[in-house]
Design a protein around this motif. Structure first.
Motif, PDB file in Angstrom:
ATOM      1  N   TRP A 278     -37.517  23.041  13.839  1.00 37.39           N
ATOM      2  CA  TRP A 278     -36.440  22.184  13.205  1.00 37.39           C
ATOM      3  C   TRP A 278     -35.103  22.671  13.213  1.00 37.39           C
ATOM      4  O   TRP A 278     -34.211  21.313  12.963  1.00 37.39           O
ATOM      5  N   SER A 279     -34.704  23.754  12.823  1.00 36.57           N
ATOM      6  CA  SER A 279     -33.532  23.829  12.521  1.00 36.57           C
ATOM      7  C   SER A 279     -32.920  23.488  14.029  1.00 36.57           C
ATOM      8  O   SER A 279     -31.793  22.775  13.976  1.00 36.57           O
ATOM      9  N   GLY A 280     -33.142  24.081  14.843  1.00 33.52           N
ATOM     10  CA  GLY A 280     -32.874  23.692  16.462  1.00 33.52           C
ATOM     11  C   GLY A 280     -32.791  22.221  16.709  1.00 33.52           C
ATOM     12  O   GLY A 280     -31.745  22.042  17.373  1.00 33.52           O
ATOM     13  N   LEU A 281     -33.628  21.197  15.963  1.00 31.94           N
ATOM     14  CA  LEU A 281     -33.758  19.446  16.496  1.00 31.94           C
ATOM     15  C   LEU A 281     -32.248  19.518  15.855  1.00 31.94           C
ATOM     16  O   LEU A 281     -32.097  18.542  15.671  1.00 31.94           O
ATOM     17  N   GLY A 282     -32.230  20.208  14.057  1.00 36.64           N
ATOM     18  CA  GLY A 282     -31.071  19.592  13.768  1.00 36.64           C
ATOM     19  C   GLY A 282     -30.098  20.341  14.091  1.00 36.64           C
ATOM     20  O   GLY A 282     -28.877  18.518  14.681  1.00 36.64           O
TER      21      GLY A 282
ATOM     22  N   ASP B 201     -32.415  33.959  17.607  1.00 36.14           N
ATOM     23  CA  ASP B 201     -32.331  33.126  16.796  1.00 36.14           C
ATOM     24  C   ASP B 201     -33.949  31.991  17.710  1.00 36.14           C
ATOM     25  O   ASP B 201     -33.146  31.817  17.793  1.00 36.14           O
ATOM     26  N   ALA B 202     -34.527  32.803  18.871  1.00 36.55           N
ATOM     27  CA  ALA B 202     -35.688  32.498  18.975  1.00 36.55           C
ATOM     28  C   ALA B 202     -36.148  30.965  18.722  1.00 36.55           C
ATOM     29  O   ALA B 202     -35.958  30.034  20.047  1.00 36.55           O
ATOM     30  N   GLU B 203     -36.691  30.703  17.696  1.00 37.56           N
ATOM     31  CA  GLU B 203     -36.735  29.605  17.078  1.00 37.56           C
ATOM     32  C   GLU B 203     -36.244  28.390  17.104  1.00 37.56           C
ATOM     33  O   GLU B 203     -36.737  27.311  17.463  1.00 37.56           O
ATOM     34  N   THR B 204     -34.780  28.682  16.887  1.00 38.67           N
ATOM     35  CA  THR B 204     -34.003  27.290  17.121  1.00 38.67           C
ATOM     36  C   THR B 204     -33.782  27.176  18.550  1.00 38.67           C
ATOM     37  O   THR B 204     -33.041  26.520  18.954  1.00 38.67           O
ATOM     38  N   ALA B 205     -33.563  28.292  19.445  1.00 38.03           N
ATOM     39  CA  ALA B 205     -33.094  28.348  20.620  1.00 38.03           C
ATOM     40  C   ALA B 205     -34.192  27.078  21.003  1.00 38.03           C
ATOM     41  O   ALA B 205     -34.384  26.154  21.767  1.00 38.03           O
TER      42      ALA B 205
ATOM     43  N   LEU C 263     -27.808  29.874  24.580  1.00 40.04           N
ATOM     44  CA  LEU C 263     -27.720  30.782  25.006  1.00 40.04           C
ATOM     45  C   LEU C 263     -27.450  31.704  24.272  1.00 40.04           C
ATOM     46  O   LEU C 263     -27.617  32.543  23.652  1.00 40.04           O
ATOM     47  N   ILE C 264     -26.419  31.446  23.380  1.00 42.05           N
ATOM     48  CA  ILE C 264     -25.606  31.885  22.307  1.00 42.05           C
ATOM     49  C   ILE C 264     -26.745  31.856  20.741  1.00 42.05           C
ATOM     50  O   ILE C 264     -26.834  33.033  20.431  1.00 42.05           O
ATOM     51  N   PHE C 265     -27.578  30.935  20.724  1.00 42.71           N
ATOM     52  CA  PHE C 265     -28.408  31.409  19.879  1.00 42.71           C
ATOM     53  C   PHE C 265     -29.477  32.498  20.464  1.00 42.71           C
ATOM     54  O   PHE C 265     -30.450  32.957  19.645  1.00 42.71           O
TER      55      PHE C 265
END
Length: 113
Positions: free
Chosen positions: A23-27, A84-88, A77-79
């Motif tokens: 969800w944070s990645g989608l945001g 932060d694999a889940e954010t990626a 790539l930064i995440f």
């Protein structure tokens, strides 16, 4: 005091846990789309003047599915590098949804136009 074997297993579980969330990645994807696309629009409008400048400025927004690669690939790539694999994964899902929606809208526009 816990046994060393249990402590090792616990330590491995803590290290293997991924930070962030989908969800944070989608945001982050949504925020990046808004910031970069608005910035690109204003930069292109100021660089190229006249009516042709407005047409050129709308191009990245019209083809956001392709133009997002410029900023989404480095963000992914930064995440990943930060762990932060889940954010990626959320960034990848958001970019995929954006691409599919953009392709669908552009396809419908070309078919009806």
């Amino acid at each position: 005091m816990p046994e060393p074997n249990n402590l090792d297993r616990w330590a491995r579980e803590v290290v293997e846990q991924s930070k962030g969330s989908i969800w944070s990645g989608l945001g982050v994807t949504l925020v990046l789309h808004m910031l970069v696309q608005v910035a690109a629009f204003f930069i292109l409008v100021t660089i190229v003047s006249g009516e042709r400048g407005l047409e050129l400025a709308m191009l990245p927004l019209g083809y956001i599915g392709v133009s997002q690669l410029v900023y989404m690939i480095p963000a992914i790539l930064i995440f990943r590098r930060r762990g932060d694999a889940e954010t990626a994964k959320g960034l990848i899902v958001g970019a995929s949804i954006t691409f599919l929606l953009s392709a669908t809208c552009n396809g419908l526009f070309l078919l009806t136009g």
